[in-house]
Structure formats: C-alpha cells, structure tokens
Design a protein around this motif. Structure first.
Motif, PDB file in Angstrom:
ATOM      1  N   UNK A   1       0.827  -1.213   0.000  1.00  0.00           N
ATOM      2  CA  UNK A   1       0.000   0.000   0.000  1.00  0.00           C
ATOM      3  C   UNK A   1       0.858   1.257   0.000  1.00  0.00           C
ATOM      4  N   UNK A   2       1.933   1.266   0.772  1.00  0.00           N
ATOM      5  CA  UNK A   2       2.817   2.434   0.810  1.00  0.00           C
ATOM      6  C   UNK A   2       3.452   2.688  -0.556  1.00  0.00           C
ATOM      7  N   UNK A   3       3.847   1.627  -1.234  1.00  0.00           N
ATOM      8  CA  UNK A   3       4.449   1.773  -2.561  1.00  0.00           C
ATOM      9  C   UNK A   3       3.457   2.316  -3.581  1.00  0.00           C
ATOM     10  N   UNK A   4       2.182   2.055  -3.360  1.00  0.00           N
ATOM     11  CA  UNK A   4       1.154   2.450  -4.329  1.00  0.00           C
ATOM     12  C   UNK A   4       0.343   3.664  -3.893  1.00  0.00           C
ATOM     13  N   UNK A   5       0.862   4.417  -2.949  1.00  0.00           N
ATOM     14  CA  UNK A   5       0.149   5.599  -2.451  1.00  0.00           C
ATOM     15  C   UNK A   5      -0.226   6.563  -3.581  1.00  0.00           C
ATOM     16  N   UNK A   6       0.675   6.759  -4.520  1.00  0.00           N
ATOM     17  CA  UNK A   6       0.387   7.679  -5.637  1.00  0.00           C
ATOM     18  C   UNK A   6      -0.770   7.166  -6.486  1.00  0.00           C
ATOM     19  N   UNK A   7      -0.916   5.858  -6.592  1.00  0.00           N
ATOM     20  CA  UNK A   7      -2.014   5.295  -7.384  1.00  0.00           C
ATOM     21  C   UNK A   7      -3.358   5.516  -6.686  1.00  0.00           C
ATOM     22  N   UNK A   8      -3.370   5.426  -5.370  1.00  0.00           N
ATOM     23  CA  UNK A   8      -4.593   5.751  -4.637  1.00  0.00           C
ATOM     24  C   UNK A   8      -4.952   7.219  -4.848  1.00  0.00           C
ATOM     25  N   UNK A   9      -3.958   8.073  -4.840  1.00  0.00           N
ATOM     26  CA  UNK A   9      -4.195   9.499  -5.076  1.00  0.00           C
ATOM     27  C   UNK A   9      -4.703   9.756  -6.494  1.00  0.00           C
ATOM     28  N   UNK A  10      -4.351   8.853  -7.431  1.00  0.00           N
ATOM     29  CA  UNK A  10      -4.732   9.014  -8.836  1.00  0.00           C
ATOM     30  C   UNK A  10      -6.036   8.306  -9.193  1.00  0.00           C
ATOM     31  N   UNK A  11      -6.734   7.736  -8.203  1.00  0.00           N
ATOM     32  CA  UNK A  11      -8.037   7.153  -8.484  1.00  0.00           C
ATOM     33  C   UNK A  11      -8.213   5.685  -8.157  1.00  0.00           C
TER      34      UNK A  11
END
Length: 91
Positions: free
Chosen positions: A64-74
C-alpha cells in the motif's frame, strides 16, 4: 494504472512472481455512478523475497505504501495476496 502498479512493485520488491489483475468490472453498480470501467479495483498477487520474515499486515502495508500515488490518482480498492518464496499460495 495497471502498468504503473506493476512497474512500481517490480522496481521496489523484485518479485519472483507478480500478477496485477483489474477487477473493476466486478464492481459495476457498486455505486450509482460506477459502471465498472476504468482501473479502480485491482488485485495484486505477488511473491517476493522481501516479504520473508514480515507479518501479513506488514506485507500489505509495504505494498500500500508503494502504491500511495495510485490511490491518489483514483485507485479505489486494492486486494493484496503477498507471499515469500516457499510459502503456500492460494493462487
């Protein structure tokens, strides 16, 4: 999104096995305005030496930490199935 998730996990964790699966279509109608298109619901199946000695929660947090930007992007939902080499898989 799919490609970014895969690249980020490959670069950071050097997995021996990785599958990024778009499950967005399974969630059509989940909310009134959502028709199941796009890349909002993903599943990650990953085997990496980096997970050795980590608890299940620590593994999930690492992804989840590695993909934080993806959560921010939708990215709305992420199912994570992490294992270390030699551990039994359910996939």
């Amino acid at each position: 999104m799919h490609g970014r998730i895969e690249a980020r996990l490959r670069d950071a964790l050097r997995p021996s096995a990785l599958a990024v699966i778009n499950e967005s279509h399974l969630h059509a109608g989940h909310q009134p305005h959502y028709d199941g298109t796009g890349e909002t619901h993903m599943r990650v199946r990953i085997e990496a030496e980096a997970f050795s000695g980590m608890s299940r929660i620590a593994r999930h947090r690492a992804v989840n930490d590695l993909l934080e930007a993806e959560f921010d992007a939708g990215l709305h939902a992420l199912a994570v199935e992490p294992v270390a080499p030699g551990e039994p898989r359910r996939w």
